[in-house]
Write a protein that holds these residues in place. Structure first.
Motif, mmCIF file in Angstrom:
data_model
loop_
_atom_site.group_PDB
_atom_site.id
_atom_site.type_symbol
_atom_site.label_atom_id
_atom_site.label_comp_id
_atom_site.label_asym_id
_atom_site.label_seq_id
_atom_site.Cartn_x
_atom_site.Cartn_y
_atom_site.Cartn_z
ATOM 1 N N VAL A 210 0.841 -1.199 0.000
ATOM 2 C CA VAL A 210 0.000 0.000 0.000
ATOM 3 C C VAL A 210 0.877 1.249 0.000
ATOM 4 C CG1 VAL A 210 -1.805 1.252 1.238
ATOM 5 C CG2 VAL A 210 -1.839 -1.251 1.181
ATOM 6 N N LEU A 211 1.926 1.213 0.812
ATOM 7 C CA LEU A 211 2.884 2.323 0.822
ATOM 8 C C LEU A 211 3.525 2.494 -0.545
ATOM 9 C CD1 LEU A 211 4.663 4.446 2.210
ATOM 10 C CD2 LEU A 211 6.173 2.578 2.936
ATOM 11 N N GLY A 212 3.904 1.381 -1.187
ATOM 12 C CA GLY A 212 4.512 1.468 -2.510
ATOM 13 C C GLY A 212 3.577 2.085 -3.532
ATOM 14 N N ALA A 213 2.301 1.712 -3.485
ATOM 15 C CA ALA A 213 1.336 2.282 -4.425
ATOM 16 C C ALA A 213 1.169 3.781 -4.193
ATOM 17 C CB ALA A 213 -0.007 1.567 -4.276
ATOM 18 N N ILE A 214 1.160 4.198 -2.929
ATOM 19 C CA ILE A 214 1.006 5.628 -2.624
ATOM 20 C C ILE A 214 2.229 6.412 -3.082
ATOM 21 C CG2 ILE A 214 0.875 7.283 -0.718
ATOM 22 C CD1 ILE A 214 -0.921 5.288 0.729
ATOM 23 N N VAL A 215 3.421 5.860 -2.857
ATOM 24 C CA VAL A 215 4.642 6.527 -3.332
ATOM 25 C C VAL A 215 4.613 6.653 -4.851
ATOM 26 C CG1 VAL A 215 7.150 6.302 -3.534
ATOM 27 C CG2 VAL A 215 6.036 5.828 -1.350
ATOM 28 N N GLY A 216 4.149 5.609 -5.529
ATOM 29 C CA GLY A 216 4.035 5.681 -6.980
ATOM 30 C C GLY A 216 3.070 6.759 -7.430
ATOM 31 N N GLU A 217 2.007 6.964 -6.664
ATOM 32 C CA GLU A 217 1.044 8.014 -7.017
ATOM 33 C C GLU A 217 1.603 9.404 -6.749
ATOM 34 O OE1 GLU A 217 -2.897 5.249 -6.046
ATOM 35 O OE2 GLU A 217 -2.184 6.742 -4.592
ATOM 36 N N TRP A 218 2.530 9.510 -5.826
ATOM 37 C CA TRP A 218 3.130 10.822 -5.550
ATOM 38 C C TRP A 218 3.910 11.365 -6.747
ATOM 39 C CZ3 TRP A 218 5.366 9.847 0.032
ATOM 40 C CH2 TRP A 218 4.323 9.936 0.955
ATOM 41 N N ILE A 219 4.540 10.470 -7.516
ATOM 42 C CA ILE A 219 5.411 10.934 -8.590
ATOM 43 C C ILE A 219 4.635 11.297 -9.849
ATOM 44 C CG2 ILE A 219 7.365 9.596 -7.742
ATOM 45 C CD1 ILE A 219 6.778 7.600 -10.027
ATOM 46 N N GLY A 220 3.373 10.965 -9.884
ATOM 47 C CA GLY A 220 2.605 11.313 -11.070
ATOM 48 C C GLY A 220 1.313 10.530 -11.168
#
Length: 275
Positions: A210-220
C-alpha cells in the motif's frame, strides 16, 4: 430441541469457518487494542481542545471524523485505484520472490550471483527508484505496480529462502531413501516447511505494498490515495489529509487481516512439531 440439533451440527458442516474464527486470545488482543486506540484518541482530542491548536495544523479526531463523513465518496473513489495498484504489485512482487527463492535453493551459483543484486536493489530508497520507473514505464498504472512489487519483493525472498531450507534433515534423508525426486521433495517437504515463513513475509508485504502504491502516485497520478494526500496538503485541508491517511491505514489493515485468515485456514498444523 431442534435448535440444539442445529447448533450441534453446525460445527462439522463448516469446519473451515470454525478454524478461521478468532479465539479468545485474539478477541482479547483486539479488545485491548481498541481500548488503547480509544485512549489515544481521547488524549489527542483533549490536547487539541485545551491548547486551541488550529485545525489546519493538527485537526482533532472529531474534525477527522467529520472529514470522513463529508468526503466519504471522494475517499472511496481514491481508494479504488490504490487498492488495485497495491494488489497487483503484491501479486507480482511475491510471485517473483517465490520463484527466485526456489531458484536460489536449488542452484547455489544463481544465489551467489543474484542475492547481492537483490540486496543492492533493496538498499536503494524507493523514492529514488520511483522517478526512474516513471520515465521508463510512463505515467500510467505500471510504475505504481512495479514500485509496490519492489517494496514487497525482498521480505518475501529472504523469508522464503530460509523457509525452503528449514527442513528437518531426517525428513530429507527419508525422502532420499524412498528415492523421491526433487519435485516430490519440494511438494511434500519444502513447501510445508516454507509456508509459515512465507506467510510471515506476506503479512509484512501486504501492508508495505500500500505504501509502494502511494509513493508511486506521488510521482505522477491524477487519482488514488497518494494523489489525494498531495492535493489535501497543497489545499491546507488537514482534516481531509488525516482522513486520507486513515483510509490508507484501513486498506493495509484489511489486507493484513485477509492474509492472516488465509494463513490460519491453510496452516492447520503446528509448524514446530511438523518440521
Amino acid at each position: 430441541m431442534s435448535m440444539e440439533r442445529s447448533v450441534g451440527t453446525a460445527g462439522p458442516s463448516m469446519p473451515w469457518l470454525w478454524h478461521i474464527l478468532p479465539g479468545p486470545e485474539v478477541t482479547r488482543t483486539l479488545g485491548m487494542a481498541m481500548l488503547g486506540l480509544l485512549l489515544a484518541l481521547t488524549v489527542w482530542q483533549l490536547v487539541v481542545t485545551l491548547f486551541g491548536v488550529p485545525s489546519y495544523l493538527v485537526p482533532a479526531p472529531t474534525d477527522v471524523a467529520g472529514a470522513l463523513a463529508q468526503d466519504r465518496a471522494l475517499l472511496l473513489a481514491a481508494a479504488g485505484p490504490t487498492i488495485l495498484e497495491a494488489f497487483l504489485g503484491f501479486l507480482l512482487g511475491n510471485t517473483v520472490a517465490l520463484l527466485v527463492a526456489v531458484s536460489f535453493v536449488y542452484n547455489k551459483v544463481v544465489e551467489e550471483m543474484f542475492y547481492p543484486v537483490a540486496i543492492l536493489v533493496k538498499t536503494i530508497p524507493i523514492v529514488a527508484i520511483a522517478p526512474v520507473l516513471k520515465i521508463i514505464l510512463g505515467n500510467g498504472i505500471e510504475p505504481k505496480i512495479v514500485i509496490a512489487a519492489l517494496i514487497c519483493f525482498f521480505p518475501t525472498l529472504v523469508n522464503s529462502v530460509r523457509g525452503f531450507r528449514a527442513v528437518n534433515p531426517q525428513l530429507l534423508e527419508l525422502m532420499h531413501v524412498l528415492s523421491a525426486s526433487r519435485t516430490e521433495v519440494f511438494l511434500r517437504i519444502r513447501i510445508y516447511s516454507a509456508l509459515p515463513y512465507v506467510f510471515s513475509a506476506l503479512k509484512i508485504s501486504v501492508t508495505m505494498c500500500v505504501l509502494g502504491a502511494i509513493v508511486g502516485e506521488w510521482i505522477g497520478a491524477n487519482q488514488g490515495i497518494g494523489y489525494l494526500l498531495l492535493q489535501s496538503m497543497f489545499d491546507f485541508n488537514a482534516p481531509r489529509l488525516f482522513a486520507a491517511i486513515l483510509t490508507a491505514s484501513i486498506i493495509a489493515i484489511a489486507g493484513f487481516a485477509i492474509v492472516s485468515m488465509l494463513e490460519k485456514w491453510i496452516i492447520r498444523w503446528d509448524p514446530g512439531v511438523a518440521m
